[in-house]
Design an enzyme around this catalytic site. Structure first.
Site, PDB file in Angstrom:
ATOM      1  N   THR A   1       0.859  -1.190   0.000  1.00  0.00           N
ATOM      2  CA  THR A   1       0.000   0.000   0.000  1.00  0.00           C
ATOM      3  C   THR A   1       0.900   1.246   0.000  1.00  0.00           C
ATOM      4  O   THR A   1       2.086   1.152   0.291  1.00  0.00           O
ATOM      5  CB  THR A   1      -0.980   0.003   1.208  1.00  0.00           C
ATOM      6  OG1 THR A   1      -1.666  -1.260   1.238  1.00  0.00           O
ATOM      7  CG2 THR A   1      -2.010   1.098   1.157  1.00  0.00           C
TER       8      THR A   1
ATOM      9  N   GLU B   1      -6.954  -8.139  -3.128  1.00  0.00           N
ATOM     10  CA  GLU B   1      -7.827  -7.419  -2.191  1.00  0.00           C
ATOM     11  C   GLU B   1      -8.965  -8.290  -1.665  1.00  0.00           C
ATOM     12  O   GLU B   1      -9.598  -7.947  -0.662  1.00  0.00           O
ATOM     13  CB  GLU B   1      -8.412  -6.197  -2.912  1.00  0.00           C
ATOM     14  CG  GLU B   1      -8.454  -4.947  -2.070  1.00  0.00           C
ATOM     15  CD  GLU B   1      -7.069  -4.394  -1.804  1.00  0.00           C
ATOM     16  OE1 GLU B   1      -6.689  -4.320  -0.633  1.00  0.00           O
ATOM     17  OE2 GLU B   1      -6.358  -4.046  -2.762  1.00  0.00           O
TER      18      GLU B   1
ATOM     19  N   SER C   1      -8.727  -0.569   5.490  1.00  0.00           N
ATOM     20  CA  SER C   1      -8.247   0.247   6.609  1.00  0.00           C
ATOM     21  C   SER C   1      -7.645   1.557   6.106  1.00  0.00           C
ATOM     22  O   SER C   1      -7.148   2.361   6.910  1.00  0.00           O
ATOM     23  CB  SER C   1      -7.180  -0.516   7.403  1.00  0.00           C
ATOM     24  OG  SER C   1      -7.727  -1.678   7.956  1.00  0.00           O
TER      25      SER C   1
ATOM     26  N   GLY D   1       0.048   0.448   5.613  1.00  0.00           N
ATOM     27  CA  GLY D   1       0.334  -0.307   6.840  1.00  0.00           C
ATOM     28  C   GLY D   1      -0.774  -1.222   7.310  1.00  0.00           C
ATOM     29  O   GLY D   1      -0.819  -1.567   8.488  1.00  0.00           O
TER      30      GLY D   1
HETATM   31  N1  GLY Z   1      -5.558  -3.666   1.539  1.00  0.00           N
HETATM   32  C1  GLY Z   1      -5.377  -2.925   2.710  1.00  0.00           C
HETATM   33  C2  GLY Z   1      -6.566  -2.121   3.062  1.00  0.00           C
HETATM   34  O1  GLY Z   1      -7.296  -1.680   2.199  1.00  0.00           O
HETATM   35  O2  GLY Z   1      -6.816  -1.936   4.224  1.00  0.00           O
END
Ligand code: GLY
Length: 555
Positions: free
Chosen positions: A365, A404, A437, A456
């Site tokens: 990310t 995802e 997140s 993170g």
């Molecule tokens: N793939 C990490 C998030 O979207 O929280």
């Protein structure tokens, strides 16, 4: 009397520090210097912060496929200076039509973690290209084709392999070799590039050129869509042409909350970040945390984290599919109820909170923050989920697909890659967006306007919380991005801490309260922050010192 009134009024006005209308210069902080420079390049061509966001996002998709890319998704939080309009552009991945609640379960009911994380079945329908097209068409001043130019150039001419890119390739090399197209793209001559070797990506350049020429249709319909669907299906995936053509960007009303006179504009569902931030700040608001000892303050912050992550697990998911109780969770009265259960001198074991039965836990990310010369702002977090996403690449495309789908709850209470659990709210359904997140956030107040965010996984939310508390304490981007970090996410019931977060005495005191502290060898996060102080006219930016590849430039 009248003269005295005017004198008082004039003195009162003069006593107010003057506030500038516009910064006059621009600040960009991102995870890679080429992306930051590309953003400034597009501003110099007459673009605004939103055009720069297209350039930065697309260059990151070229130089940092470990973390984000056109095979993934993103949230872009925008603030338009002219009218103060704020919105979050949701380019989050979407489950394909053939997705099924139990698609990652083995016959014995356990979760097949390999299928959920590696290969084409792990990939949701990507949203980044649709998001870039939407940004350019609705908020930018330049055509998409102009803002994509730096990314196309860098994909064609190559970027020098850098330390983090090489170490991530070393970490994922074995997985990468399972998918020949990815291995060919990232392991030229079968080897990991050396420091400074040029990484050229002609296939990716060709796809970006098609998008530059045709907009979203160049990706979601026609020749590239056909190649993606055929490649995914041939390798065992379930995408269809209809899934791609049907992908839509959503404009989401941000979560808004206040804390000690500051306004926070933050990420709404399908992100869990904004609701969690509002809940934690509401819990903390009545405590005078600045006056407490570090141990006492950390204890209260950890207890707020624990409670917000319990609610994340129970109540949060894609609001288009599940009735997320956002108004309740972000209400100060709800927070007062949670606060009443916090003991001043004792940790609350997570399994003492009403919830569900306890069940068994990088550098991925990316984030960038921009303020342009007019005061337009972007805080954007982009992802392919874990490092290099699914590692799967359709031959001839040059970009890895995300994984995802692992952000859904594959089974009630079964932890995902971040140790996060979930239940019905975040179960897999066709066309649904997995709970995220990612927490791109704007911070406003006392004449300051700032953008903050970080990668993170689950720790994004707590890093942004610590950054907000530091901003409210009067500190700037340099301080937010370097702060030592700690994190609690309800389950597992422990506090993760960076080495510098607590002294041995702090740890002993927190453990005496009942906290379990796990000090991690590796630091985490890659925060990028920018701030404009309208009273002093100062424009500042900072890139997390943990990464080494990031760059913040004000000019
Ligand atoms: N793939 C990490 C998030 O979207 O929280």
């Amino acid at each position: 009397m009248k003269a005295r009134f005017w004198l008082v009024a004039v003195v009162a006005i003069l006593a107010q520090p003057l506030q500038a209308d516009q910064p006059g210069r621009a600040a960009i902080a991102s995870a890679h210097y080429l992306a930051t420079e590309a953003g400034h390049e597009i501003l110099a061509k007459g673009g605004n912060a939103f055009d720069a966001a297209v350039a930065v996002s697309s260059v990151l998709a070229v130089v940092e496929q470990t973390s984000s890319g056109i095979g993934g998704g993103a949230f872009w939080m925008l603030r338009r200076a002219a009218d103060g309009f704020e919105v979050m552009i949701d380019g989050r991945e979407m489950a394909p039509a053939a997705a099924d609640r139990d698609m990652y379960l083995n016959e014995d009911g356990s979760v097949n973690r390999d299928l959920a994380l590696n290969g084409p079945l792990a990939a949701g329908i990507p949203g980044e290209v649709a998001g870039l097209d939407h940004l350019a068409a609705n908020y930018g001043k330049l055509p998409l084709s102009e803002s994509l130019k730096p990314a196309i150039r860098i994909a064609r001419e190559g970027f020098p392999a850098y330390k983090k890119f090489i170490s991530m390739l070393q970490y994922k090399e074995a997985d990468m070799r399972r998918w020949p197209a990815a291995a060919k793209a990232f392991l030229p001559d079968g080897k990991i590039p050396e420091l400074g070797d040029l990484v050229k990506q002609p296939d990716l350049a060709a796809v970006l050129e098609k998008v530059a020429a045709e907009g979203r249709d160049g990706f979601y319909t026609g020749e590239i869509a056909r190649r993606l669907v055929d490649g995914v299906q041939a390798a065992g995936g379930i995408w269809s042409m209809e899934d791609l053509a049907g992908y839509t960007v959503k404009e989401r009303e941000p979560v808004r909350t206040t804390y000690r006179g500051y306004e926070l504009v933050t990420a709404p569902p399908p992100s869990s970040g904004g609701i969690a931030i509002a809940e934690m700040l509401n819990i903390l608001a009545p405590y005078h945390i600045a006056e407490l000892s570090k141990v006492q303050r950390s204890h209260l912050v950890i207890e707020a984290m624990r409670r917000a992550f319990r609610d994340r697990a129970l109540y949060l998911g894609d609001p288009d599919f599940y009735p997320v109780p956002q108004a309740r969770l972000t209400d100060v009265n709800y927070a007062a109820g949670l606060r009443a259960g916090i003991m001043f001198d004792k940790a609350t074991p997570s399994n003492m909170l009403p919830g569900r039965e306890n069940l068994p836990e990088g550098t991925h990310t990316t984030h960038f923050s921009i303020i342009d010369a007019e005061g337009n702002m972007v805080s954007a977090t982009l992802t392919v989920n874990t490092i290099f996403g699914s590692k799967f690449m359709v031959p001839g495309t040059g970009f890895v697909l995300n994984n995802e789908m692992d952000d859904f709850s594959a089974k009630p209470g079964a932890p995902n890659a971040y140790g996060l659990i979930g239940f019905t709210a975040n179960e897999i359904q066709p066309f649904k967006r997995p709970l995220s997140s990612m927490t791109p956030t704007l911070m406003l107040g006392q004449g300051k306007m700032a953008a903050i965010g970080t990668p993170g996984g689950s720790r994004i939310i707590t890093m942004v919380l610590l950054g907000i508390l530091d901003f409210v304490a009067g500190n700037g981007p340099e301080s937010w991005v370097s702060l030592p970090r700690y994190h609690h996410q309800y389950l597992p019931d422990k506090v993760y801490a960076e080495k510098a977060a607590f002294s041995a005495a702090d740890i002993a005191a927190l453990e005496a309260m009942g906290h379990t502290i796990e000090v991690r060898k590796e630091p985490w996060g890659n925060m990028q922050g920018v701030m404009w102080d309208r009273k002093t006219g100062e424009l500042t930016a900072a890139s997390d010192p943990r990464s080494g590849a990031g760059r913040a430039i004000v000019k």
